[in-house]
Write an enzyme that holds these catalytic residues in place. Sequence first.
Site, PDB file in Angstrom:
ATOM      1  N   HIS A  60     -26.497  21.310 -21.637  1.00 19.09           N
ATOM      2  CA  HIS A  60     -25.792  21.250 -20.288  1.00 19.09           C
ATOM      3  C   HIS A  60     -26.419  22.478 -19.593  1.00 19.09           C
ATOM      4  CE1 HIS A  60     -22.483  22.142 -18.217  1.00 19.09           C
ATOM      5  NE2 HIS A  60     -22.300  23.547 -18.136  1.00 19.09           N
TER       6      HIS A  60
ATOM      7  N   CYS B 198     -23.884  16.835 -15.762  1.00 19.55           N
ATOM      8  CA  CYS B 198     -24.006  18.233 -15.448  1.00 19.55           C
ATOM      9  C   CYS B 198     -25.486  18.669 -14.756  1.00 19.55           C
ATOM     10  CB  CYS B 198     -23.630  19.091 -16.412  1.00 19.55           C
ATOM     11  SG  CYS B 198     -24.425  19.148 -17.729  1.00 19.55           S
TER      12      CYS B 198
END
Length: 225
Positions: free
Chosen positions: A44, A118
Amino acid sequence: SSSKEERMSGGAGRKFRGSRVVLNVYDLSPVNSYVYDFGVGAFHSGVEIGGTEYTFGGHESSSSGVFTHAPKQAPNAQFRISIDMGETDKSNTDISAEIANLGNHFRGDSYHIILQNCNHFANELCMRTTGNAIPRWVNRLAGYGSMVSCLLPKKLGVPHPDSSDVTSQSTVGGMYRKSGAASYTPFAGQGLSLGQVQMGPVSGSAGEKGDQEERRALLARAAAA
């Protein structure tokens, strides 16, 4: 006249101009400890500008999936490394406009772990603020596409505070809405902080080799710091 306008507005137009843009990368799976050196993993990422970290997560609505939290404090993820992406010449107004524009594309209901995650958002924001692309290894798993999608958990990633996964848990959801960050215990460790890196698009086997050499050089620099 522009300087007069900036003074009248309290200098808001100059807030981010000259600020460093930092990519914060997190581990989403313990497996990363075994595969990270091979230039792959479930990561992430968020983009830190002016003391705020911007990222993207999924929810059920067609509104923006972009949200913020304290730097290096992404919920449900273990901070691994910070990469200095360079300096931005964008003002506070410019950054706000870019975030709003990206929110139209990165909607909550458009989140997809392979096609639009993301890391795609982080890359777009870094490109718009510094002109530098994020390292390829950060989102390489998505690059494998359909070959690995069936092997990945559907809910892998950092949830948006408006997602049902968060709001269904009253305590966590309440903390999210109040502070902009989830209520959770941060993982131990400080991670790594790397110096400025000039990123650019690469392709083919030469690009893969250069990408690995770049990451090894970064780790060596961090270890020597």
